[in-house]
Design a protein around this motif. Sequence first.
Motif, short mmCIF file in Angstrom:
data_model
loop_
_atom_site.label_atom_id
_atom_site.label_comp_id
_atom_site.label_asym_id
_atom_site.label_seq_id
_atom_site.Cartn_x
_atom_site.Cartn_y
_atom_site.Cartn_z
N PRO A 108 55.69 97.41 50.48
CA PRO A 108 55.30 97.48 51.89
C PRO A 108 56.31 96.83 52.84
N ASN A 109 57.21 96.00 52.28
CA ASN A 109 58.25 95.42 53.14
C ASN A 109 59.32 96.45 53.49
N LYS A 110 59.42 97.51 52.68
CA LYS A 110 60.44 98.53 52.95
C LYS A 110 59.82 99.81 53.51
N PHE A 111 58.55 100.06 53.17
CA PHE A 111 57.91 101.31 53.59
C PHE A 111 56.59 100.96 54.28
N ASN A 112 56.53 101.18 55.61
CA ASN A 112 55.31 100.73 56.30
C ASN A 112 54.13 101.66 56.09
N ASP A 113 54.36 102.81 55.43
CA ASP A 113 53.23 103.68 55.13
C ASP A 113 52.77 103.54 53.67
N ALA A 114 53.17 102.44 53.02
CA ALA A 114 52.75 102.21 51.62
C ALA A 114 51.22 102.16 51.54
N VAL A 115 50.68 102.72 50.46
CA VAL A 115 49.21 102.72 50.31
C VAL A 115 48.82 102.03 48.99
N ILE A 116 47.58 101.57 48.98
CA ILE A 116 47.04 100.90 47.79
C ILE A 116 46.71 101.92 46.71
N ALA A 146 46.81 94.55 46.35
CA ALA A 146 46.66 95.37 45.14
C ALA A 146 48.03 95.92 44.81
N VAL A 147 48.12 96.72 43.76
CA VAL A 147 49.36 97.44 43.49
C VAL A 147 49.49 98.55 44.54
N MET A 148 50.68 98.72 45.07
CA MET A 148 50.88 99.75 46.10
C MET A 148 51.87 100.79 45.58
N ASN A 149 51.94 101.92 46.26
CA ASN A 149 52.82 102.99 45.78
C ASN A 149 54.27 102.77 46.18
N ALA A 150 54.53 101.74 47.00
CA ALA A 150 55.89 101.42 47.42
C ALA A 150 55.87 99.99 47.93
#
Length: 421
Positions: A235-243, A229-233
């Motif tokens: 995920p390759n750079k921020f492992n706490d990115a959320v959907i 889905a679209v994430m807030n960051a």
Amino acid sequence: MLVYKFGGASINNIDRIKNTANIIKTNASKRLLVVISAMGKTTNALEKIAEAYYDNRKEDALQLFEQVKKNHLDVVKQLLVLNWKAAEDQLKEFFTEIEWMLHDKPVRAYDYYYDQIVCCGELFSTCIVAHYLREQQCNVGWMDVRDIVRTDNNFRDAGVDFDFTTQKINDDIVPLYNTHEVVITQGFIGATDENESTTLGREGSDYSAAIFANILNADSLTIWKDVEAVMNADPNKFNDAVIIPSLNYTEVIEMAYYGAQVIHPKTIKPLQNKNIPLYVKSFLDTTLPGTVINGDKAAALPPVIVLKDKQVVIQFKSRDFSFIEGKPVEQLHEIFKKVKLQPNLSQNTAISLLCCFDGHVEKTTEIAQEASLFFDVDVEREVSLLTIRHYDKATIDRLTAGKNIVLQQQTPVTVQAVFRN
Ligand code: ASP
Ligand code: MG
């Protein structure tokens, strides 16, 4: 009627082509207009061919093209059983068109040749997928979009003629649904009134799909991606990115503007104008809900983070202590326009202007050189630009801790900081 868009990653190997075809087939009864990009990294390979050709390295260009041909012919052999000959014949017609050109010497501008060469990636890929779907008993029509999407001759960033394109869609695409459930066509490309191929800018297939959705008054557009889905960051750079389950059009335009690689920035307007929802879904797991983007009031969002590395900060300082505002700033903007590089962020002081650019070495060097005729110029490379929308103090502190900040700007919604690494 639904519009689907599949990117290059959804068809970059045999299994993924089968998977994509399966998604199309499963939903065919909803009546689909399907826009597909070039396979995998084909567009990048075609760019190399255009460069070699324009450099008068004809043998290199032809050899690189052999590789692209082979990749596609191999897929045809492995994928198709009944239709391989028909697919191969169609591909070979496209090959011949390009090869004729590669044998001639370039006499026009680079961007023209770029478009004639680079446009073929989507023609190849859609031809293969359409033949495969027919083998799977799916009733698909295939359309060369260059007969439909009319553009100006601003090669590599062509502007779409909406009136002509609307007429063509109504005359030539709509009647296809009397006999077909699915129509497959290409994103990213179009043609001028002289039948010269054009492209709409890299990653432009999203935009093509939105144009079709608008003109066909589709119930929705779905962009099928290799992310959940679209994430807030990233995920390759921020492992706490959320959907993010839902977003409104405005937020997506803003995110794209600040450099989030969600969706091509031009995609939203044609959808917003007709209030057509955009779904971003995973082609790897179609049961996941993905993200819906529409005109609803914005839901509360987590901080949305965009981090761009390899940025360049240039400081332009007036030499004689005169103010920088007015004429001097205009002069600088003329240079940016000429070089075709706009700052991602800029800040005035009384006698200087600080700008942060994407790190194109040639373009930023040219800007620095031209500006140094009038200003003292200071260039700093390899900095990062962090943007946080819907920020809170904790997030800013966490992401800028220990960083050496060169420049910072803040509005009630967005904070941006340029820092040294
Ligand atoms: N194939 C084109 C590109 O790679 C267009 C697209 O994928 O949207 O830029
Ligand atoms: Mg793409």
